[in-house]
Design an enzyme around this catalytic site. Structure first.
Site, PDB file in Angstrom:
ATOM      1  N   CYS A  80       0.837  -1.187   0.000  1.00 15.60           N
ATOM      2  CA  CYS A  80       0.000   0.000   0.000  1.00 15.60           C
ATOM      3  C   CYS A  80       0.883   1.253   0.000  1.00 15.60           C
ATOM      4  O   CYS A  80       1.744   1.410  -0.856  1.00 15.60           O
ATOM      5  CB  CYS A  80      -0.956  -0.049   1.187  1.00 15.60           C
ATOM      6  SG  CYS A  80      -2.315   1.146   1.106  1.00 15.60           S
ATOM      7  N   ILE A  81       0.755   2.116   0.998  1.00 15.29           N
ATOM      8  CA  ILE A  81       1.532   3.360   1.044  1.00 15.29           C
ATOM      9  C   ILE A  81       2.904   3.166   1.692  1.00 15.29           C
ATOM     10  O   ILE A  81       3.778   4.029   1.565  1.00 15.29           O
ATOM     11  CB  ILE A  81       0.727   4.462   1.792  1.00 15.29           C
ATOM     12  CG1 ILE A  81       1.351   5.863   1.612  1.00 15.29           C
ATOM     13  CG2 ILE A  81       0.601   4.122   3.273  1.00 15.29           C
ATOM     14  CD1 ILE A  81       1.347   6.370   0.188  1.00 15.29           C
TER      15      ILE A  81
END
Length: 224
Positions: A136-137
């Protein structure tokens, strides 16, 4: 003996902590691979607390370690206690807590700083040439700390399926090579021993996100 893998959390909840589905998927896939997860979180205050019904900040104050313990079912340690010598790999799930608590990416983007303890842990695993999985991030942490590394946060063209695609350009501005990958796939940087996948950076069915995280976990364990 199974591999011992450190999992670092950033709180509990997508908007102000670790993404719960991603964290759970990491733990399930580690179990399936016969690996032992050891969960850690920094003993620091959250940047803020978000009401996940309204999607808005509240006046509450919460602690990252205490909130992360909800996901770990209480079986968690202060990140300051992590000893890389006894561990084989590191995985950091995503969620806005990575950008708010583990770093200042949410407010400063490519000019962010990374929480000192988190940076120390990432550098320790990197120096020991032990694999690091990020989804994800969370690949932004590697991009900030390891210039020239290769990661994926999915795709670099914003659309309904990829609402956070502008992140890829920010990573390139840090000197990182971003590689486009579907949500069910991973990217491996063999030089830095980084394994990344986009997870909820993509607006995809949850089983596809789960499968991509599974491939990340499998590769991290294989490299360990």
């Amino acid at each position: 003996m199974g591999k011992r893998v450190a999992v670092v959390l950033a709180g509990c909840g997508v908007y102000d902590g670790s993404e719960i589905h991603e964290s759970s998927a990491v733990l399930v896939h580690l179990s399936r691979e016969g690996a032992q997860a050891e969960v850690f979180a920094p003993n620091i205050s959250q940047m803020h607390v978000v009401d996940h019904v309204k999607g808005q900040p509240t006046p509450e104050q919460r602690n990252v370690l205490v909130e992360s313990a909800r996901i770990a079912r209480g079986n968690i340690k202060d990140l300051a206690q992590l000893d890389v010598k006894g561990l084989d790999a590191l995985i950091i799930p995503g969620g806005f807590g990575v950008a708010k608590n583990l770093s200042t990416w949410a407010t400063q983007g490519k000019n962010c700083t990374v929480c000192r303890e988190v940076e120390d842990v990432l550098r320790a695993f990197h120096a020991a040439q032990k694999p690091i999985g990020l989804c994800c991030i969370s690949p932004v942490l590697a991009a900030k700390i390891f210039p020239g590394c290769e990661v994926t946060v999915g795709h670099d063209t914003e659309c309904e399926k990829w609402p956070y695609a502008q992140t890829a350009e920010s990573l390139r501005e840090l000197g990182c090579k971003h590689v486009n990958r579907p949500v069910t796939e991973i990217h491996v940087d063999p030089r830095h021993r980084l394994v990344t996948t986009s997870a909820f950076m993509c607006n995809a069915p949850i089983h596809e996100i789960y499968d991509g995280i599974g491939k990340m976990v499998q590769e991290v364990v294989r490299l360990a």
